[in-house]
Design a protein around this motif. Sequence first.
Motif, mmCIF file in Angstrom:
data_model
loop_
_atom_site.group_PDB
_atom_site.id
_atom_site.type_symbol
_atom_site.label_atom_id
_atom_site.label_comp_id
_atom_site.label_asym_id
_atom_site.label_seq_id
_atom_site.Cartn_x
_atom_site.Cartn_y
_atom_site.Cartn_z
ATOM 1 N N ALA A 141 0.842 -1.203 0.000
ATOM 2 C CA ALA A 141 0.000 0.000 0.000
ATOM 3 C C ALA A 141 0.876 1.252 0.000
ATOM 4 O O ALA A 141 0.597 2.227 -0.722
ATOM 5 C CB ALA A 141 -0.921 0.002 1.217
ATOM 6 N N GLU A 142 1.962 1.197 0.781
ATOM 7 C CA GLU A 142 2.872 2.340 0.861
ATOM 8 C C GLU A 142 3.571 2.584 -0.482
ATOM 9 O O GLU A 142 3.718 3.725 -0.923
ATOM 10 C CB GLU A 142 3.914 2.066 1.952
ATOM 11 C CG GLU A 142 4.368 3.302 2.704
ATOM 12 C CD GLU A 142 5.427 2.961 3.751
ATOM 13 O OE1 GLU A 142 6.381 3.733 3.890
ATOM 14 O OE2 GLU A 142 5.303 1.893 4.394
ATOM 15 N N LEU B 257 12.744 5.301 -6.569
ATOM 16 C CA LEU B 257 13.551 4.110 -6.291
ATOM 17 C C LEU B 257 14.100 4.130 -4.873
ATOM 18 O O LEU B 257 14.035 3.132 -4.149
ATOM 19 C CB LEU B 257 14.703 4.007 -7.308
ATOM 20 C CG LEU B 257 15.716 2.896 -7.039
ATOM 21 C CD1 LEU B 257 15.059 1.519 -7.032
ATOM 22 C CD2 LEU B 257 16.848 2.927 -8.068
ATOM 23 N N VAL B 258 14.620 5.284 -4.451
ATOM 24 C CA VAL B 258 15.151 5.412 -3.087
ATOM 25 C C VAL B 258 14.047 5.136 -2.073
ATOM 26 O O VAL B 258 14.259 4.391 -1.094
ATOM 27 C CB VAL B 258 15.773 6.816 -2.872
ATOM 28 C CG1 VAL B 258 16.102 7.049 -1.398
ATOM 29 C CG2 VAL B 258 17.023 6.973 -3.732
ATOM 30 N N ARG B 259 12.869 5.683 -2.321
ATOM 31 C CA ARG B 259 11.741 5.464 -1.399
ATOM 32 C C ARG B 259 11.352 3.990 -1.355
ATOM 33 O O ARG B 259 11.061 3.445 -0.284
ATOM 34 C CB ARG B 259 10.536 6.328 -1.806
ATOM 35 C CG ARG B 259 10.744 7.831 -1.614
ATOM 36 C CD ARG B 259 10.551 8.254 -0.153
ATOM 37 N NE ARG B 259 9.186 8.025 0.265
ATOM 38 C CZ ARG B 259 8.185 8.890 0.083
ATOM 39 N NH1 ARG B 259 8.407 10.061 -0.501
ATOM 40 N NH2 ARG B 259 6.970 8.612 0.505
ATOM 41 N N LEU B 260 11.319 3.357 -2.527
ATOM 42 C CA LEU B 260 10.963 1.930 -2.582
ATOM 43 C C LEU B 260 11.946 1.102 -1.752
ATOM 44 O O LEU B 260 11.545 0.220 -0.978
ATOM 45 C CB LEU B 260 10.953 1.438 -4.039
ATOM 46 C CG LEU B 260 10.646 -0.048 -4.237
ATOM 47 C CD1 LEU B 260 9.205 -0.377 -3.830
ATOM 48 C CD2 LEU B 260 10.878 -0.483 -5.682
ATOM 49 N N ILE B 261 13.228 1.374 -1.899
ATOM 50 C CA ILE B 261 14.240 0.622 -1.134
ATOM 51 C C ILE B 261 14.066 0.866 0.360
ATOM 52 O O ILE B 261 14.167 -0.061 1.170
ATOM 53 C CB ILE B 261 15.665 0.985 -1.622
ATOM 54 C CG1 ILE B 261 15.846 0.518 -3.075
ATOM 55 C CG2 ILE B 261 16.725 0.353 -0.712
ATOM 56 C CD1 ILE B 261 17.122 0.964 -3.742
ATOM 57 N N GLN B 262 13.753 2.108 0.723
ATOM 58 C CA GLN B 262 13.531 2.392 2.144
ATOM 59 C C GLN B 262 12.324 1.634 2.694
ATOM 60 O O GLN B 262 12.364 1.132 3.816
ATOM 61 C CB GLN B 262 13.379 3.903 2.372
ATOM 62 C CG GLN B 262 14.746 4.556 2.530
ATOM 63 C CD GLN B 262 14.727 6.052 2.287
ATOM 64 O OE1 GLN B 262 13.743 6.596 1.787
ATOM 65 N NE2 GLN B 262 15.830 6.710 2.620
ATOM 66 N N ILE B 263 11.277 1.542 1.892
ATOM 67 C CA ILE B 263 10.095 0.768 2.328
ATOM 68 C C ILE B 263 10.495 -0.697 2.561
ATOM 69 O O ILE B 263 10.120 -1.303 3.563
ATOM 70 C CB ILE B 263 8.949 0.875 1.291
ATOM 71 C CG1 ILE B 263 8.389 2.304 1.287
ATOM 72 C CG2 ILE B 263 7.843 -0.133 1.593
ATOM 73 C CD1 ILE B 263 7.444 2.604 0.131
#
Lengths: 202, 202
Positions: free
Chosen positions: A71-72, A88-94
């Motif tokens: 969901a995030e 991409l950076v956000r996805l890796i952090q999630i």
Amino acid sequence: MSRISKDPEIRKNELVDAAEALFVAEGYENTSVSAIVKRIGVAQGTFYYYFKSKEDVLEAVIARVFDAAIAETASVINDTTLDAAKKLVRLIQIIFTLKDNREDFFRYIHEDRNALLHQKLAGKLLDLLSPILTSIIQQGLHEKSFSVEYPSETAELMLVIIGYLYDHPHEESEVSEKMICAVTGMLEKTLGIAAGKLKLNI
Amino acid sequence: MSRISKDPEIRKNELVDAAEALFVAEGYENTSVSAIVKRIGVAQGTFYYYFKSKEDVLEAVIARVFDAAIAETASVINDTTLDAAKKLVRLIQIIFTLKDNREDFFRYIHEDRNALLHQKLAGKLLDLLSPILTSIIQQGLHEKSFSVEYPSETAELMLVIIGYLYDHPHEESEVSEKMICAVTGMLEKTLGIAAGKLKLNI
């Protein structure tokens, strides 16, 4: 069939909660359906109203672990203010915060006896995240900020690398730092973006 | 202790042969030490003269699967006529021919019930091959044909990618072709070498 007195979704969630707690505490193999129903004081029939088998409730446990993360990622993907590199950076952090809320569960699946479960979970995560990362790569190609042939295959391979880092946190911080740099460098080169563009805070 | 009438190395090898055949046919869990000794007609004591446990003979089976490949990589590493890129191609080819001689064994470790064994085998292979690939990368840096920061960490990550390709042969040949191209491209970019320089024949 036993009487369902609670809201079905609440009851189903209680069963998933009980199953997750017991799988972590006792191990998947050592947990019986009767132990799950006993924990929340319902009849065996209630369990079989919602789930076909112990395997079925395990699937539900795994799906729930990923639900919040998926969901995030959807909100990241739909955020039109972010360029592809930032997404991409956000996805890796999630991905790297996935285990923060379920430390017990993630410790549990890293035990030797849960090797198959770990393998299935990793496969499921790869299946879920591959199309999301592919869409980020496609955005980067559209923006002309990425240079990638075979976007979907490359997305899969990038996730394998990220997954390896995720599953192998190194003990000594110096080694871990180098490994994060090596992964970052490999991802930047793969995407054809400048060194230092991806700032991973993991 | 039982009488050892054969040359110890021959006898030990017979035990490893018998164990490997039974693990593949019956599964590791379902194979007992007594079944192993029965297969070659020796006493239980003979087994324990060479091995501490069933786990111990499994280690010997795994080591033997890799022995030939490791010996082959040594001859590649020591070949002074090969540049780093050629050595890398040869190393990858050795990895991809590993299963040709032991198809049963590799099919066996991909069964669900052998997930832990598969995990341990992959870990062992990574440990064995990482220093070899690191030395190839260092040769490439010395020759100024590669451009890599963090050679040993990058070697590990490259092997993870190669291992993924190795473990996930795609059914449809078109997909597989694309995946091989994606891996090749990722490796070339990671090493900072020109596209098309690595010609993988796998």
